[in-house]
Design a protein around this motif. Structure first.
Motif, PDB file in Angstrom:
ATOM      1  N   MET A 125       2.421  -0.769  -6.100  1.00 44.77           N
ATOM      2  CA  MET A 125       1.243  -0.204  -6.763  1.00 44.77           C
ATOM      3  C   MET A 125       0.211   0.232  -5.731  1.00 44.77           C
ATOM      4  SD  MET A 125      -1.005  -1.789  -9.884  1.00 44.77           S
ATOM      5  CE  MET A 125      -2.347  -0.848 -10.620  1.00 44.77           C
ATOM      6  N   VAL A 126      -0.350   1.413  -5.958  1.00 47.39           N
ATOM      7  CA  VAL A 126      -1.458   1.923  -5.152  1.00 47.39           C
ATOM      8  C   VAL A 126      -2.692   1.919  -6.039  1.00 47.39           C
ATOM      9  CG1 VAL A 126      -2.378   3.851  -3.830  1.00 47.39           C
ATOM     10  CG2 VAL A 126       0.070   3.355  -3.773  1.00 47.39           C
ATOM     11  N   PHE A 127      -3.693   1.113  -5.668  1.00 39.47           N
ATOM     12  CA  PHE A 127      -4.896   0.965  -6.477  1.00 39.47           C
ATOM     13  C   PHE A 127      -5.870   2.108  -6.204  1.00 39.47           C
ATOM     14  CE2 PHE A 127      -3.096  -3.224  -5.966  1.00 39.47           C
ATOM     15  CZ  PHE A 127      -3.180  -3.764  -7.232  1.00 39.47           C
ATOM     16  N   GLN A 128      -6.799   2.279  -7.116  1.00 39.34           N
ATOM     17  CA  GLN A 128      -7.765   3.353  -6.989  1.00 39.34           C
ATOM     18  C   GLN A 128      -8.633   3.196  -5.743  1.00 39.34           C
ATOM     19  OE1 GLN A 128     -10.132   3.839 -10.489  1.00 39.34           O
ATOM     20  NE2 GLN A 128     -11.097   5.718  -9.795  1.00 39.34           N
ATOM     21  N   ASN A 129      -8.968   1.953  -5.387  1.00 36.30           N
ATOM     22  CA  ASN A 129      -9.782   1.703  -4.191  1.00 36.30           C
ATOM     23  C   ASN A 129      -8.935   1.246  -3.008  1.00 36.30           C
ATOM     24  OD1 ASN A 129      -9.045  -0.799  -5.096  1.00 36.30           O
ATOM     25  ND2 ASN A 129     -11.097  -1.694  -5.038  1.00 36.30           N
ATOM     26  N   TYR A 130      -7.593   1.404  -3.137  1.00 35.87           N
ATOM     27  CA  TYR A 130      -6.600   1.114  -2.093  1.00 35.87           C
ATOM     28  C   TYR A 130      -6.385  -0.370  -1.859  1.00 35.87           C
ATOM     29  CZ  TYR A 130      -7.917   5.957  -1.176  1.00 35.87           C
ATOM     30  OH  TYR A 130      -8.235   7.273  -1.320  1.00 35.87           O
ATOM     31  N   ALA A 131      -7.418  -1.225  -1.967  1.00 32.23           N
ATOM     32  CA  ALA A 131      -7.296  -2.678  -1.851  1.00 32.23           C
ATOM     33  C   ALA A 131      -6.612  -3.100  -0.550  1.00 32.23           C
ATOM     34  CB  ALA A 131      -6.528  -3.246  -3.055  1.00 32.23           C
ATOM     35  N   LEU A 132      -6.995  -2.493   0.557  1.00 35.07           N
ATOM     36  CA  LEU A 132      -6.459  -2.889   1.863  1.00 35.07           C
ATOM     37  C   LEU A 132      -7.184  -4.138   2.356  1.00 35.07           C
ATOM     38  CD1 LEU A 132      -6.255   0.610   3.582  1.00 35.07           C
ATOM     39  CD2 LEU A 132      -4.427  -0.624   2.409  1.00 35.07           C
ATOM     40  N   PHE A 133      -6.460  -4.977   3.092  1.00 37.07           N
ATOM     41  CA  PHE A 133      -7.071  -6.178   3.666  1.00 37.07           C
ATOM     42  C   PHE A 133      -7.908  -5.766   4.881  1.00 37.07           C
ATOM     43  CE2 PHE A 133      -3.056  -7.784   1.778  1.00 37.07           C
ATOM     44  CZ  PHE A 133      -3.623  -8.569   0.791  1.00 37.07           C
ATOM     45  N   PRO A 134      -9.228  -5.973   4.833  1.00 37.31           N
ATOM     46  CA  PRO A 134     -10.077  -5.457   5.921  1.00 37.31           C
ATOM     47  C   PRO A 134      -9.868  -6.163   7.253  1.00 37.31           C
ATOM     48  CG  PRO A 134     -11.364  -6.804   4.399  1.00 37.31           C
ATOM     49  CD  PRO A 134     -10.016  -6.637   3.782  1.00 37.31           C
ATOM     50  N   HIS A 135      -9.369  -7.424   7.236  1.00 32.30           N
ATOM     51  CA  HIS A 135      -9.207  -8.182   8.474  1.00 32.30           C
ATOM     52  C   HIS A 135      -7.835  -7.964   9.106  1.00 32.30           C
ATOM     53  CE1 HIS A 135      -7.375 -10.549   5.317  1.00 32.30           C
ATOM     54  NE2 HIS A 135      -6.725 -11.258   6.231  1.00 32.30           N
ATOM     55  N   MET A 136      -6.973  -7.177   8.461  1.00 31.66           N
ATOM     56  CA  MET A 136      -5.637  -6.910   8.980  1.00 31.66           C
ATOM     57  C   MET A 136      -5.555  -5.484   9.524  1.00 31.66           C
ATOM     58  SD  MET A 136      -3.045  -8.520   6.165  1.00 31.66           S
ATOM     59  CE  MET A 136      -3.060 -10.261   5.714  1.00 31.66           C
ATOM     60  N   THR A 137      -4.702  -5.309  10.522  1.00 35.35           N
ATOM     61  CA  THR A 137      -4.467  -3.969  11.039  1.00 35.35           C
ATOM     62  C   THR A 137      -3.614  -3.180  10.046  1.00 35.35           C
ATOM     63  OG1 THR A 137      -2.445  -4.607  12.199  1.00 35.35           O
ATOM     64  CG2 THR A 137      -4.536  -4.853  13.399  1.00 35.35           C
ATOM     65  N   VAL A 138      -3.426  -1.912  10.345  1.00 36.66           N
ATOM     66  CA  VAL A 138      -2.598  -1.066   9.489  1.00 36.66           C
ATOM     67  C   VAL A 138      -1.185  -1.626   9.397  1.00 36.66           C
ATOM     68  CG1 VAL A 138      -1.496   1.201   9.347  1.00 36.66           C
ATOM     69  CG2 VAL A 138      -3.940   1.037   9.855  1.00 36.66           C
ATOM     70  N   ALA A 139      -0.609  -1.989  10.538  1.00 42.55           N
ATOM     71  CA  ALA A 139       0.751  -2.530  10.544  1.00 42.55           C
ATOM     72  C   ALA A 139       0.831  -3.847   9.777  1.00 42.55           C
ATOM     73  CB  ALA A 139       1.227  -2.717  11.986  1.00 42.55           C
ATOM     74  N   ILE A 194       5.531   1.092  -0.775  1.00 40.96           N
ATOM     75  CA  ILE A 194       6.932   1.535  -0.766  1.00 40.96           C
ATOM     76  C   ILE A 194       7.769   0.850   0.305  1.00 40.96           C
ATOM     77  CG2 ILE A 194       6.270   3.785  -1.675  1.00 40.96           C
ATOM     78  CD1 ILE A 194       6.625   4.943   1.126  1.00 40.96           C
ATOM     79  N   VAL A 195       7.161   0.059   1.197  1.00 42.97           N
ATOM     80  CA  VAL A 195       7.889  -0.473   2.349  1.00 42.97           C
ATOM     81  C   VAL A 195       9.011  -1.425   1.939  1.00 42.97           C
ATOM     82  CG1 VAL A 195       6.329  -2.442   2.701  1.00 42.97           C
ATOM     83  CG2 VAL A 195       7.581  -1.477   4.657  1.00 42.97           C
ATOM     84  N   PHE A 196       8.891  -2.104   0.809  1.00 42.99           N
ATOM     85  CA  PHE A 196       9.896  -3.077   0.391  1.00 42.99           C
ATOM     86  C   PHE A 196      10.923  -2.491  -0.572  1.00 42.99           C
ATOM     87  CE2 PHE A 196       6.193  -3.376  -2.328  1.00 42.99           C
ATOM     88  CZ  PHE A 196       6.713  -3.418  -3.607  1.00 42.99           C
ATOM     89  N   GLY A 197      10.875  -1.164  -0.782  1.00 42.12           N
ATOM     90  CA  GLY A 197      11.862  -0.520  -1.639  1.00 42.12           C
ATOM     91  C   GLY A 197      11.723  -0.880  -3.100  1.00 42.12           C
ATOM     92  N   PRO A 198      10.566  -0.596  -3.724  1.00 42.50           N
ATOM     93  CA  PRO A 198      10.362  -0.984  -5.131  1.00 42.50           C
ATOM     94  C   PRO A 198      11.227  -0.166  -6.082  1.00 42.50           C
ATOM     95  CG  PRO A 198       8.553   0.402  -4.405  1.00 42.50           C
ATOM     96  CD  PRO A 198       9.395   0.141  -3.190  1.00 42.50           C
ATOM     97  N   ALA A 199      11.478  -0.746  -7.252  1.00 37.93           N
ATOM     98  CA  ALA A 199      12.211  -0.016  -8.291  1.00 37.93           C
ATOM     99  C   ALA A 199      11.308   0.981  -8.997  1.00 37.93           C
ATOM    100  CB  ALA A 199      12.795  -0.996  -9.301  1.00 37.93           C
ATOM    101  N   LEU A 200      10.001   0.754  -8.952  1.00 43.81           N
ATOM    102  CA  LEU A 200       9.041   1.606  -9.639  1.00 43.81           C
ATOM    103  C   LEU A 200       7.753   1.632  -8.836  1.00 43.81           C
ATOM    104  CD1 LEU A 200       8.213   3.181 -12.270  1.00 43.81           C
ATOM    105  CD2 LEU A 200       7.448   0.983 -13.183  1.00 43.81           C
ATOM    106  N   LEU A 201       7.149   2.812  -8.723  1.00 46.06           N
ATOM    107  CA  LEU A 201       5.876   2.968  -8.020  1.00 46.06           C
ATOM    108  C   LEU A 201       4.795   3.309  -9.032  1.00 46.06           C
ATOM    109  CD1 LEU A 201       4.238   3.189  -5.368  1.00 46.06           C
ATOM    110  CD2 LEU A 201       4.899   5.615  -5.293  1.00 46.06           C
ATOM    111  N   LEU A 202       3.684   2.562  -8.985  1.00 43.48           N
ATOM    112  CA  LEU A 202       2.552   2.780  -9.878  1.00 43.48           C
ATOM    113  C   LEU A 202       1.377   3.330  -9.081  1.00 43.48           C
ATOM    114  CD1 LEU A 202       2.690  -0.579 -11.885  1.00 43.48           C
ATOM    115  CD2 LEU A 202       3.855   1.574 -12.401  1.00 43.48           C
ATOM    116  N   LEU A 203       0.781   4.411  -9.555  1.00 43.15           N
ATOM    117  CA  LEU A 203      -0.359   5.035  -8.889  1.00 43.15           C
ATOM    118  C   LEU A 203      -1.532   5.064  -9.868  1.00 43.15           C
ATOM    119  CD1 LEU A 203       1.443   8.095  -7.222  1.00 43.15           C
ATOM    120  CD2 LEU A 203       0.948   5.874  -6.200  1.00 43.15           C
ATOM    121  N   ASP A 204      -2.601   4.360  -9.545  1.00 39.20           N
ATOM    122  CA  ASP A 204      -3.775   4.275 -10.407  1.00 39.20           C
ATOM    123  C   ASP A 204      -4.886   5.150  -9.844  1.00 39.20           C
ATOM    124  OD1 ASP A 204      -5.688   3.622 -12.234  1.00 39.20           O
ATOM    125  OD2 ASP A 204      -6.025   1.582 -11.510  1.00 39.20           O
TER     126      ASP A 204
END
Length: 397
Positions: A125-139, A194-204
Motif C-alpha cells: 500500500m502507498v499512502f496519501q502522505n507516503y508514511a515514510l519512517f523519518p529516522h530511516m534512510t531510503v534503503a 512492491i519490494v516484497f512481491g505483493p499479490a495486490l497493490l493499493l494506491l490511496d
C-alpha cells in the motif's frame, strides 16, 4: 504475565487492555489488533446502529462477494473514483485489513482474508502522505517489509538494490526522507510497497500532494511500472483526469455504492446515470422531451436518437469537445444562437462558456493550432451546434 496498555477505541476513547504476552513484545500494534478483533465480535453480537456506521453499512452494497478479484494475469489497474465521503478510503482500508466490514467477504484470488490481519494479506500500500519512517534512510525504509518477513540480509540487500534501480533512485539509498523531493518520496513509498512481491497493490491518492507537471509524469511512470511488474492495482482518487490516465477499469462510487463499472471509454462516453455523467469529465447536460422516438431540445429543435424513450422527459449528455461553433456549426443538424460569456485560453485548446437563448449554459472546448484565427471574443454572438451521433441519452433513476 499481564501487561496493561492503553488502546484507542472508536470515538477516541482510551481503554486499558491487558495483554498476556512478555513485556518485550507488548506494544501498541498488538494491543490495537486484539482490540479490533474484540470490537469485531462485539459488532457481530450487538444490534447495528445505521446512523453511527453509515459508511460501512453502505459499503455492503459496494461489491458482490468475489466480483472484483485480482485477475490472475496481474495487468490491470482498477480505479475507484468518487467524491469526498463516497467510501473510497473505507473500501481500501477493508481490502488492506485496517477495517473489518460488517458483512460480506474480502477475497484475494480464492482466499478469504476478511478476518486476516493486514500483515498476513501480502498486500502493498502507498499512502496519501507516503508514511515514510523519518529516522530511516531510503534503503532502510524499502528494506523494512522484508525485515518484518525475516528475509535474510543478503537477499534483502539484493532486493532493495533491484527495487531502487526499478524506481531510478540508486544514488539515494543513504539519504533520509527529509532530504528528498516530493516526487522522490513518492517513489520510495512505491518501492517499499512492491519490494516484497505483493499479490495486490493499493494506491490511496498517492499524487495528491504533487504539482501538476510532476503528477502527470509520475502517473505515466507508475503505469509503466505496473505493466512491467504485471501487478494488479487498486487505485483510489477523486481526480477525474487521473482516472482516465491510470485505469484499465473504473468503478465510480457515490454514497458507498458503486454507480458504474467499465472501461474508461465506456464510463466517459456512456455513463449510466446523471451523477456519473457529471462526475467524470466536463459535461453539458441538456433536458429535453421525448415523444414517438423524437427528442425535442429547447432552442435546438428536434432530433432522432435510438436510445430515446417512447415519451417523457429525457437528459442528453454532450461533451464539450463534441460541440461545434461558428462556421463548423452551420452543417450541424441541431443549431442555436448563443452569447460568449467566457473565453479561457488553455494552450492547446480554448474553453468557451456559452449562453444560448434557451436552456442552461454550455461548455465548448476547441483545439488550437498556431495558424488558427483567434476564437470568438467575450460578448460576441456565435452559432453553436451538435450532431445527434455525439449525444448520449442518460438513463433516469
Amino acid at each position: 504475565e499481564l501487561h496493561p496498555l492503553l488502546c484507542t477505541a472508536p470515538g477516541n476513547v482510551e481503554r486499558q487492555f491487558w495483554l498476556d504476552v512478555p513485556w518485550w513484545t507488548a506494544n501498541a500494534a498488538i494491543a490495537q489488533e486484539r482490540w479490533n478483533r474484540w470490537m469485531l465480535r462485539r459488532r457481530r453480537s450487538a444490534a447495528r446502529a445505521p446512523e453511527r456506521h453509515w459508511d460501512r453499512q453502505a459499503l455492503r452494497q459496494c461489491h458482490r462477494p468475489g466480483r472484483h478479484r485480482p485477475n490472475g494475469r496481474g495487468r490491470r489497474v482498477f480505479d475507484h473514483p468518487g467524491p469526498s465521503g463516497s467510501g473510497k478510503t473505507t473500501l481500501l482500508k477493508s481490502v488492506a485489513g485496517f477495517e473489518v466490514p460488517d458483512e460480506g467477504q474480502v477475497l484475494l484470488g480464492d482466499q478469504d482474508v476478511t478476518l486476516s490481519p493486514a500483515r498476513h494479506r501480502n498486500v502493498g500500500m502507498v499512502f496519501q502522505n507516503y508514511a515514510l519512517f523519518p529516522h530511516m534512510t531510503v534503503a532502510e525504509n524499502i528494506a523494512f517489509p522484508l525485515e518484518m518477513r525475516r528475509v535474510s540480509k543478503p537477499e534483502t540487500k539484493k532486493r532493495v538494490g533491484e527495487t531502487l534501480a526499478l524506481v531510478e533512485l540508486e544514488a539515494y539509498g543513504v539519504r533520509l526522507p527529509r532530504q528528498l523531493s516530493g516526487g522522490q518520496q513518492q517513489r520510495v513509498a512505491l518501492a517499499r510497497a512492491i519490494v516484497f512481491g505483493p499479490a495486490l497493490l493499493l494506491l490511496d491518492e498517492p499524487f495528491g500532494a504533487l504539482d501538476r507537471k510532476l503528477r502527470e509524469s509520475l502517473q505515466l511512470e507508475v503505469r509503466r511500472l505496473q505493466r512491467r511488474l504485471r501487478l494488479t492495482t487498486l487505485f483510489i482518487t477523486h481526480d477525474q483526469e487521473e482516472v482516465l490516465i491510470m485505469s484499465d477499469r473504473i468503478a465510480v462510487m457515490d454514497q458507498g455504492r458503486t454507480q458504474q463499472i467499465g472501461t474508461p471509454a465506456d464510463v466517459y462516453d456512456k455513463p449510466v446515470s446523471r451523477f456519473v455523467a457529471d462526475f467524470i469529465g466536463e459535461s453539458n447536460l441538456i433536458e429535453g422531451t421525448a415523444a414517438n422516438g423524437q427528442v425535442v431540445v429547447p432552442g435546438f429543435g428536434t432530433l432522432s436518437h435510438r436510445d430515446a424513450p417512447a415519451s417523457g422527459p429525457v437528459t442528453l449528455l454532450l461533451r464539450p469537445e463534441a460541440m461545434r461553433v461558428g462556421e463548423e456549426a452551420r452543417d450541424a443538424p441541431c443549431q442555436a444562437q448563443a452569447t460568449v460569456l467566457e473565453a479561457i485560453f488553455l494552450g492547446l485548446s480554448v474553453k468557451l462558456r456559452l449562453r444560448p437563448e434557451h436552456g442552461p449554459d454550455l461548455l465548448v472546448r476547441l483545439p488550437l493550432r498556431p495558424s488558427d484565427p483567434p476564437p470568438a471574443a467575450e460578448g460576441a454572438s456565435v452559432l453553436v451546434g451538435f450532431s445527434p451521433e455525439d449525444v448520449h441519452v442518460v438513463p433516469r433513476g
